[in-house]
Design a protein around this motif. Structure first.
Motif, PDB file in Angstrom:
ATOM      1  N   UNK A   1       0.811  -1.225   0.000  1.00 44.99           N
ATOM      2  CA  UNK A   1       0.000   0.000   0.000  1.00 44.99           C
ATOM      3  C   UNK A   1       0.839   1.267   0.000  1.00 44.99           C
ATOM      4  N   UNK A   2       2.165   1.148   0.092  1.00 46.57           N
ATOM      5  CA  UNK A   2       3.050   2.300  -0.065  1.00 46.57           C
ATOM      6  C   UNK A   2       3.170   3.225   1.128  1.00 46.57           C
TER       7      UNK A   2
ATOM      8  N   UNK B   1      -1.812   5.330   2.962  1.00 48.04           N
ATOM      9  CA  UNK B   1      -1.909   6.721   3.402  1.00 48.04           C
ATOM     10  C   UNK B   1      -1.941   7.680   2.213  1.00 48.04           C
ATOM     11  N   UNK B   2      -2.864   8.672   2.238  1.00 47.83           N
ATOM     12  CA  UNK B   2      -2.958   9.588   1.098  1.00 47.83           C
ATOM     13  C   UNK B   2      -1.723  10.483   0.944  1.00 47.83           C
ATOM     14  N   UNK B   3      -1.008  10.783   2.040  1.00 47.07           N
ATOM     15  CA  UNK B   3       0.131  11.710   1.969  1.00 47.07           C
ATOM     16  C   UNK B   3       1.458  10.996   2.241  1.00 47.07           C
ATOM     17  N   UNK B   4       1.538  10.294   3.373  1.00 48.93           N
ATOM     18  CA  UNK B   4       2.784   9.590   3.721  1.00 48.93           C
ATOM     19  C   UNK B   4       2.842   8.292   2.938  1.00 48.93           C
ATOM     20  N   UNK B   5       3.200   8.430   1.657  1.00 52.23           N
ATOM     21  CA  UNK B   5       3.023   7.341   0.718  1.00 52.23           C
ATOM     22  C   UNK B   5       4.163   7.365  -0.291  1.00 52.23           C
ATOM     23  N   UNK B   6       4.627   6.194  -0.709  1.00 50.29           N
ATOM     24  CA  UNK B   6       5.684   6.122  -1.715  1.00 50.29           C
ATOM     25  C   UNK B   6       5.235   6.819  -2.994  1.00 50.29           C
ATOM     26  N   UNK B   7       6.156   7.516  -3.625  1.00 48.96           N
ATOM     27  CA  UNK B   7       5.822   8.318  -4.803  1.00 48.96           C
ATOM     28  C   UNK B   7       5.306   7.458  -5.963  1.00 48.96           C
ATOM     29  N   UNK B   8       5.571   6.145  -5.905  1.00 48.14           N
ATOM     30  CA  UNK B   8       5.236   5.318  -7.079  1.00 48.14           C
ATOM     31  C   UNK B   8       4.065   4.358  -6.850  1.00 48.14           C
ATOM     32  N   UNK B   9       3.433   4.439  -5.675  1.00 44.25           N
ATOM     33  CA  UNK B   9       2.448   3.400  -5.333  1.00 44.25           C
ATOM     34  C   UNK B   9       0.991   3.849  -5.490  1.00 44.25           C
ATOM     35  N   UNK B  10       0.252   3.032  -6.232  1.00 46.36           N
ATOM     36  CA  UNK B  10      -1.197   3.198  -6.350  1.00 46.36           C
ATOM     37  C   UNK B  10      -1.813   1.873  -5.923  1.00 46.36           C
TER      38      UNK B  10
ATOM     39  N   UNK C   1       0.127 -13.045  -4.762  1.00 49.78           N
ATOM     40  CA  UNK C   1      -0.690 -13.087  -5.975  1.00 49.78           C
ATOM     41  C   UNK C   1      -1.087 -14.502  -6.367  1.00 49.78           C
ATOM     42  N   UNK C   2      -0.174 -15.454  -6.152  1.00 46.75           N
ATOM     43  CA  UNK C   2      -0.437 -16.803  -6.621  1.00 46.75           C
ATOM     44  C   UNK C   2      -1.358 -17.571  -5.668  1.00 46.75           C
ATOM     45  N   UNK C   3      -1.549 -17.047  -4.468  1.00 49.50           N
ATOM     46  CA  UNK C   3      -2.173 -17.878  -3.446  1.00 49.50           C
ATOM     47  C   UNK C   3      -3.674 -17.638  -3.254  1.00 49.50           C
ATOM     48  N   UNK C   4      -4.176 -16.503  -3.732  1.00 46.91           N
ATOM     49  CA  UNK C   4      -5.577 -16.135  -3.544  1.00 46.91           C
ATOM     50  C   UNK C   4      -5.979 -15.948  -2.089  1.00 46.91           C
ATOM     51  N   UNK C   5      -4.981 -15.926  -1.196  1.00 46.00           N
ATOM     52  CA  UNK C   5      -5.232 -15.593   0.200  1.00 46.00           C
ATOM     53  C   UNK C   5      -5.506 -14.097   0.271  1.00 46.00           C
ATOM     54  N   UNK C   6      -6.432 -13.670   1.137  1.00 44.60           N
ATOM     55  CA  UNK C   6      -6.599 -12.219   1.276  1.00 44.60           C
ATOM     56  C   UNK C   6      -5.317 -11.599   1.821  1.00 44.60           C
ATOM     57  N   UNK C   7      -5.005 -10.392   1.379  1.00 45.40           N
ATOM     58  CA  UNK C   7      -3.774  -9.731   1.796  1.00 45.40           C
ATOM     59  C   UNK C   7      -3.761  -9.470   3.296  1.00 45.40           C
ATOM     60  N   UNK C   8      -2.677  -9.891   3.970  1.00 44.25           N
ATOM     61  CA  UNK C   8      -2.577  -9.649   5.422  1.00 44.25           C
ATOM     62  C   UNK C   8      -2.449  -8.153   5.708  1.00 44.25           C
ATOM     63  N   UNK C   9      -1.948  -7.409   4.708  1.00 43.08           N
ATOM     64  CA  UNK C   9      -1.775  -5.965   4.899  1.00 43.08           C
ATOM     65  C   UNK C   9      -3.136  -5.265   4.893  1.00 43.08           C
ATOM     66  N   UNK C  10      -3.949  -5.557   3.876  1.00 46.51           N
ATOM     67  CA  UNK C  10      -5.271  -4.924   3.795  1.00 46.51           C
ATOM     68  C   UNK C  10      -6.151  -5.373   4.964  1.00 46.51           C
ATOM     69  N   UNK C  11      -6.034  -6.641   5.331  1.00 43.02           N
ATOM     70  CA  UNK C  11      -6.803  -7.143   6.464  1.00 43.02           C
ATOM     71  C   UNK C  11      -6.423  -6.372   7.734  1.00 43.02           C
TER      72      UNK C  11
END
Ligand code: PLP
Length: 395
Positions: free
Chosen positions: A156-157, A289-298, A329-339
């Protein structure tokens, strides 16, 4: 509709090795191929090249060259930092603090240490994926030996408050490790002012070669070896040095830091345009984060559909992207980060990560903005979760 093109938007997974980096590396495979540990004159050139690369890394992160140890990449560096600190300091205590959104190269070694009798606190994050310095301070105990918090998140950057956490660890006398694999070349790093004791980085994330990285270890930090064998890297990391790779990493980090102010501005402008365009799609939200975010991440959620299906359609249209990290990506497990960010189970599957780079053009952005709304609509039309008002009207 414009013609199909190839658009690479997965720079968080890996980057193209820069041609200048390749040119710097080549002589160390063809001409100066000697083993740096040999005693004859012929091995002098590779030995010198490794020490030059060490200086380039030291200059980029603000440490001394003798505090830089070359490894086989980000995963090895993370493993070494965590297991090495754990086993060298277990007399003081067996408690480690990390976050719930770390890369698996940090989470899995920590989980393994639990099976070896250590105790690990996985700190929660807020909805933007931020670790609060107060939560770190609150979790430190008398038996805490290590805090490991990533510099910037690969999915998520979000850029973490590293200097604040570093100051807390210093005050409390606890070692502080950060996985800075995603941050190098995007965020200025200084291990001294930020009070970082150990830092992992990896060549292929900043236009260097794959399979080479390094671990910065502040002098006097007590750490066990991970790879035992020969006496390379001042007897702390065995194995004949990957000379050309090390040369490439040195050249790439010097270059990345030099072009950073300019490339960040350019990439961030394109990123913001892409985010703005994608958020006009109904029921879409930005992750991280909308501001504290890597310049390249969407990283965007499109409700009611699966991220993996979006990827398939993007791939058919020549766009290389990802749902979260390459590893999930290969596992179809929900992302632990988003969770961990508290995103509901229905939505964690609908996320798309597009990571830009120095080579991303305005045409690339316009192309993605042209094809993606149609892809989202087609998938929503066939998804049982889509509310009626979002479906295409039947003729
Ligand atoms: C890519 C990545 C790693 C792993 O690095 P490798 O060199 O591929 O082993 C570790 N941490 C983060 C945050 C990464 O993005």
């Amino acid at each position: 509709m414009s013609e199909k093109r190839f658009v690479y938007m997965d720079n968080a997974a890996t980057t193209r090795t820069h041609p200048d980096v390749v040119s710097a590396m080549l002589p160390y495979m063809t001409e100066f191929f000697g083993n740096p540990s040999s005693l004859y004159d012929f091995s002098r050139e590779p030995k010198k090249a490794i020490e030059h690369a060490r200086e380039q890394v030291a200059h980029a992160i603000g440490c001394k060259p003798e505090e830089v140890y070359f490894t086989a990449g980000g995963s090895e560096s993370d493993n070494w930092a965590i297991k090495g600190i754990a086993f060298a300091n277990q007399k003081k205590g067996k408690h480690i603090i990390t976050s719930s959104i770390e890369h698996h190269a940090v989470i899995h070694p920590c989980e393994w240490l639990v099976s070896q009798g250590f105790e690990v606190t996985f700190l929660p994050v807020d909805e933007y994926g931020m670790v609060s310095p107060e939560s770190v301070a609150g979790a430190i105990r008398d038996d805490t030996i290590l805090v490991s918090i990533m510099f910037a998140n690969n999915e998520i950057g979000t850029i973490e408050p590293i200097a604040e956490i570093g100051a807390i660890c210093k005050e409390r006398g606890v070692y502080f490790h950060t996985d800075a694999v995603q941050a190098v070349g995007h965020v200025p790093i200084n291990v001294d002012t930020m009070n970082i004791d150990l830092l992992s980085l990896s060549g292929h994330k900043f236009h260097g070669p794959k399979g080479v990285g390094c671990l910065y270890i502040r002098s006097k930090v007590r750490i066990e070896q991970l790879i035992h064998g020969g006496g390379q890297e001042r007897k702390r990391r065995a194995g004949t040095e990957h000379v050309s790779g090390i040369v490439g990493l040195g050249s790439a980090i010097e270059r990345a830091v030099a072009v950073m102010p300019e490339s960040n501005t350019q990439i961030q402008k394109l990123r913001d345009r892409l985010i703005e365009g994608l958020l006009t799609i109904p029921h879409s939200r930005l992750n991280g984060h909308p501001v504290h975010r890597l310049s390249n991440n969407v990283n965007i959620i499109f409700e009611f559909i699966e991220g993996e299906s979006i990827l398939l359609f993007l791939n058919q249209n020549g766009v290389a992207a990802s749902t979260g990290s390459a590893c999930t990506s290969a596992s179809l497990e929900p992302s632990h980060v988003l969770t961990a960010c508290g995103i509901s189970h229905d939505c964690v599957h609908g996320s798309l990560r597009l990571t830009l780079g120095e080579e991303t053009t305005e045409e690339d952005i316009l192309y993605v903005l042209e094809i993606l709304p149609g892809i989202v609509q087609r998938l929503r039309d066939i998804s049982p979760l889509t509310p009626d008002e979002l479906r295409s009207k039947k003729k």
